[in-house]
Design a protein around this motif. Sequence first.
Motif, PDB file in Angstrom:
ATOM      1  N   ALA A 162       3.386  91.135  13.335  1.00 45.55           N
ATOM      2  CA  ALA A 162       2.175  90.865  14.439  1.00 45.55           C
ATOM      3  C   ALA A 162       1.145  90.553  13.837  1.00 45.55           C
ATOM      4  CB  ALA A 162       2.420  92.065  15.281  1.00 45.55           C
ATOM      5  N   MET A 163       0.723  89.390  15.536  1.00 44.06           N
ATOM      6  CA  MET A 163      -0.435  88.813  15.047  1.00 44.06           C
ATOM      7  C   MET A 163      -1.241  89.647  15.948  1.00 44.06           C
ATOM      8  SD  MET A 163      -0.074  86.072  12.859  1.00 44.06           S
ATOM      9  CE  MET A 163      -1.484  85.403  12.471  1.00 44.06           C
ATOM     10  N   THR A 164      -1.826  90.732  14.980  1.00 46.15           N
ATOM     11  CA  THR A 164      -2.647  91.037  15.954  1.00 46.15           C
ATOM     12  C   THR A 164      -4.251  91.106  15.568  1.00 46.15           C
ATOM     13  OG1 THR A 164      -3.260  92.865  12.899  1.00 46.15           O
ATOM     14  CG2 THR A 164      -1.470  93.805  15.141  1.00 46.15           C
ATOM     15  N   TRP A 165      -5.605  91.263  16.472  1.00 48.02           N
ATOM     16  CA  TRP A 165      -6.349  91.191  15.964  1.00 48.02           C
ATOM     17  C   TRP A 165      -6.960  90.575  14.316  1.00 48.02           C
ATOM     18  CZ3 TRP A 165      -9.946  87.221  17.491  1.00 48.02           C
ATOM     19  CH2 TRP A 165     -11.703  87.517  16.793  1.00 48.02           C
ATOM     20  N   ASP A 166      -7.162  92.403  14.179  1.00 48.26           N
ATOM     21  CA  ASP A 166      -7.348  92.049  12.690  1.00 48.26           C
ATOM     22  C   ASP A 166      -6.823  91.343  10.932  1.00 48.26           C
ATOM     23  OD1 ASP A 166      -8.894  94.407  13.339  1.00 48.26           O
ATOM     24  OD2 ASP A 166      -7.195  96.310  12.626  1.00 48.26           O
ATOM     25  N   ILE A 167      -5.758  90.918  11.792  1.00 47.68           N
ATOM     26  CA  ILE A 167      -4.853  90.094  11.043  1.00 47.68           C
ATOM     27  C   ILE A 167      -5.627  88.672  11.447  1.00 47.68           C
ATOM     28  CG2 ILE A 167      -3.424  88.909  10.299  1.00 47.68           C
ATOM     29  CD1 ILE A 167      -1.373  91.230  10.546  1.00 47.68           C
TER      30      ILE A 167
ATOM     31  N   TYR B  51       0.179  87.997   3.711  1.00 46.26           N
ATOM     32  CA  TYR B  51      -0.128  86.948   4.621  1.00 46.26           C
ATOM     33  C   TYR B  51      -1.291  87.112   4.267  1.00 46.26           C
ATOM     34  CZ  TYR B  51       4.659  88.154   6.828  1.00 46.26           C
ATOM     35  OH  TYR B  51       5.543  88.341   6.649  1.00 46.26           O
ATOM     36  N   ARG B  52      -1.545  86.547   3.366  1.00 42.48           N
ATOM     37  CA  ARG B  52      -3.160  86.212   2.966  1.00 42.48           C
ATOM     38  C   ARG B  52      -3.646  84.607   2.930  1.00 42.48           C
ATOM     39  NH1 ARG B  52      -3.843  90.042  -2.545  1.00 42.48           N
ATOM     40  NH2 ARG B  52      -2.012  88.058  -3.063  1.00 42.48           N
ATOM     41  N   ALA B  53      -4.104  83.937   3.515  1.00 43.39           N
ATOM     42  CA  ALA B  53      -4.582  82.579   3.602  1.00 43.39           C
ATOM     43  C   ALA B  53      -4.551  82.051   2.660  1.00 43.39           C
ATOM     44  CB  ALA B  53      -5.657  82.349   4.432  1.00 43.39           C
ATOM     45  N   LYS B  54      -3.836  80.514   2.733  1.00 44.74           N
ATOM     46  CA  LYS B  54      -3.828  80.184   1.143  1.00 44.74           C
ATOM     47  C   LYS B  54      -4.155  78.335   2.136  1.00 44.74           C
ATOM     48  CE  LYS B  54      -2.689  82.709  -2.128  1.00 44.74           C
ATOM     49  NZ  LYS B  54      -3.666  82.326  -3.552  1.00 44.74           N
TER      50      LYS B  54
END
Length: 694
Positions: A470-475, A514-517
């Motif tokens: 779920a693409m929440t604001w925090d994520i 789900y950390r950005a790379k």
Amino acid sequence: MILQLAIHMIIFICSIYPLASAQSDCNTTCGSVEINYPFGMNNPNCFLGKWFEIECRNTTSAADQIPYLKYTDMEVTYIDTVVNTVNIMSPIFLWNCNGKTDIPVIDLRGSPFVYSQARNKFVAFGCNNFAFLQSNGTTVGGCVSFCDKNEEVNYNIYSGTIGCYGQYCCQTSLPLHLSEYNATREDLTNKSSDECNYAFIANDIWLGSSYYYDEMRVRFIDLKKIHHVPAVLEWEILNESMNISTLEFSSGSFCNTSNLTSSQNKNSGWTCSCQIGFNGNPYIPGDCNAIPGFFNDKNRYRKWVIVGISSGLGSIILLFGLWRSYKVVRKRVIKKRKEKFFKQNGGLLLQRKLSSEEVSVDKTILFTLKDLQRATDNFNINRVLGKGGQGTVYKGMLEDGKIVAVKKFKVQGKVEEFINEFVILSQINHRNVVKLLGCCLETEIPLLVYEFIPNGNLFQYLHNQNDDLAMTWDIRLRIATEIAGALFYLHSVASQPIYHRDIKSTNILLDEKYRAKVADFGTSRLVSIEATHLTTIVQGTFGYLDPEYFHSSQFTDKSDVYSFGVVLAELLTGKRPIPIVSSEDTTNLASYFALSMEENNILDIIDKRLAKEAEKHIIAVANLAYTCLELNGRKRPTMKEVILELERIGVQDRKFNTDQSHEGIELSRIEDHQHFGGYSMSNTFPAISCQTFS
């Protein structure tokens, strides 16, 4: 005599070794079609010259694949190396079909292919129609079809009928050496007609079958669904392709000269066959094998026994010497191939970069082709993770169980992107940049090996329905901060500044947490610390491309900032950078987002999935995105200022989530947001008030 034969055998081994070794590494099927040498795919060692290259294309349903002759763009349905034919789908010439006229270009001149005279017919359908078959500007055939007066064509007449002899349709034979042709027609009544007419070359077995005729009749009722029909091409090995006579040393095969593609009946090539009693592919040395039981005749058997015994002792001695020679030659050939590929893939250029003072590269693993073939199941299509402009990425598992991603570059000989990505990634060490594990230079196509990132890319999670995350604001805020941190590292912390030049959501990968790379550094560039910009040919992805760079060809660190601004707008709105179908006046997200900010309508385009989530901080990030999308690059913040502002918003966001005790929030003006990192935003935006999301 024996010495001369031995010399010939050594020459043969040298000439065919790359071919023989390549065969074991080649894909031999595409969909349901078997691809036999000299036809082949992917690796140039798998096919004999460009004319025999097969391109395996995915269908619209993605359930199967279809092979095409790459340089003629013809669909292949069957390859026969016994009679030297290839079955293809040949285009149809259409006239006045629902107002459509389609005259395709058929030109195989210079290729080893001709339309088979023995296996094809030229066919025309229509009323009172004179159809001509023309080649090189000369009429080489034709036929006439008639219809009863005022009677429409009834295609049912052909169901169960063998042949096509004048009523509604006609057919004629083809000339020899037909490699180029077109079809024309004349109306026998000399009147313009709205009747649909068409002509084509088709396989006469397909034409003569009542089953296929019935199938053809049904298809012809709706001409929009008819574009191609089965036909047969014959082929030969052109003289300049290879010294085919060396194949005659291979047991069971022999080759003859041919004039298949020569209209002057001169020797233009070769065709090969297996000897009587043998079967297999005569174009692969040693592939013609004796048919079991064929030589059971007693006299024939005795004859071969006598011959075998009399020559056995000498053959054993000769073969032992040839085996020793083969081992030496094979070792030398492998060494030369590795040296060739090493140079071809930029190994010397890479060595110079690694030894230069301006580039410092940590030690990376050199993988062998055998290791990576084993890891990727011989680059199985089912292991493909993704395809891009530079190449294809495969999922693999090393012997120690480690999962990796293997990038196979597309174009051999053009290795600048490969070298560039290797050098840049080898000296980057950041948790939000994909890690390079090693490379393989001793292959025809260069390979890079990366850490495996399991959860796809940011674009998929933003724009495709996905229940896993779920693409929440925090994520979203965390991902934006991680991307900004990586770009700040590239621009300001790395030993030498790096411009990424292709920041977009598809190049932002998500790991197991789900950390950005940040990935794909093929177009990235190292710049000197003193440099203010990089002048290059414009490269990038439309929708993310800095307009200032597009007009000036000067790429700066602020160009990466603009692309990041587009990604930030994607995170806020959930919209694509270039909409598939748009009713908006603007054509891309950047201009649409900026217009919404200027018209104080930003809340109307924020992703509805973020409804009532930290509205004040969403507006703050929208302000930041707007400054990143400034058309004037000097007015954009640096990545240092961007990361500081995102971290400040993140701290306030966490504090807000902890202390929130009321439902409504009023935001007065954007000027209330403070300076960040020495960069003021107060003079950049119009006044905006925030209401709750609907």
